[in-house]
Write an enzyme that holds these catalytic residues in place. Structure first.
Site, short mmCIF file in Angstrom:
data_model
loop_
_atom_site.label_atom_id
_atom_site.label_comp_id
_atom_site.label_asym_id
_atom_site.label_seq_id
_atom_site.Cartn_x
_atom_site.Cartn_y
_atom_site.Cartn_z
N MET A 1 0.75 -1.21 0.12
CA MET A 1 -0.06 -0.01 0.06
C MET A 1 0.89 0.98 0.05
SD MET A 1 -2.19 2.18 1.57
CE MET A 1 -1.70 2.63 3.22
N PRO A 2 0.99 2.04 -0.81
CA PRO A 2 -0.27 2.53 -1.56
C PRO A 2 -0.45 1.85 -2.75
CG PRO A 2 1.70 3.97 -2.06
CD PRO A 2 2.08 3.02 -0.85
N LEU A 3 -1.65 2.02 -3.41
CA LEU A 3 -2.10 1.43 -4.92
C LEU A 3 -1.65 2.59 -5.67
CD1 LEU A 3 -3.15 -0.47 -6.69
CD2 LEU A 3 -5.44 0.49 -6.05
N THR A 72 -3.73 5.92 -4.44
CA THR A 72 -4.74 5.62 -3.35
C THR A 72 -4.07 5.14 -2.14
OG1 THR A 72 -6.21 5.11 -5.05
CG2 THR A 72 -6.88 4.35 -2.88
#
Length: 129
Positions: A1-3, A72
């Site tokens: 994460m993040p995307l 994201t």
């Protein structure tokens, strides 16, 4: 994460595409202080007429190297976001020849409950991460 989702014009050179993705990941690791294996990237390649990125009145023209980096992520401090913008601009230019004017970055934030990395679990909530 993040995307991280990357939109750019179709690349004939797969080595260049890999270099772009590696550079973006390197910047995310440094700016957001995430682990090296925290890598989630999706690439969408487009015909030139499928990407219209004007200047929002800032007075410049983009080239065929225009690129959109959509991130994201859980919430990050302003300083880390600004560091990501700066690193992406600098390193995509140096490593990949993408001019700073051709980079558009957008960050969308969400919370721990908005992520599942598999197995039907919200790993941030269960304590697995």
């Amino acid at each position: 994460m993040p995307l991280i989702q990357v939109d750019l014009q179709k690349q004939d050179d797969k080595k260049r595409l890999k270099n772009i993705l590696d550079t973006i990941h390197e910047c995310a690791v440094e700016a957001f202080e995430i682990p090296e294996r925290d890598r989630y990237q999706i690439v969408s390649q487009h015909d030139p007429e499928e990407m219209i990125l004007l200047d929002t009145g800032l007075g410049f023209e983009r080239t065929k190297d225009q690129i959109v980096v959509r991130v994201t992520s859980k919430q990050r401090p302003r300083e880390k976001k600004e560091k990501l913008y700066s690193l992406l601009c600098e390193r995509l230019n140096v490593n990949c020849g993408i001019p700073p004017k051709d980079l558009l970055v957008s960050i969308t934030e969400n919370s721990d409950a908005d992520w599942s990395f598999g197995f039907g679990k919200a790993q941030f909530l269960t304590g697995d991460l």
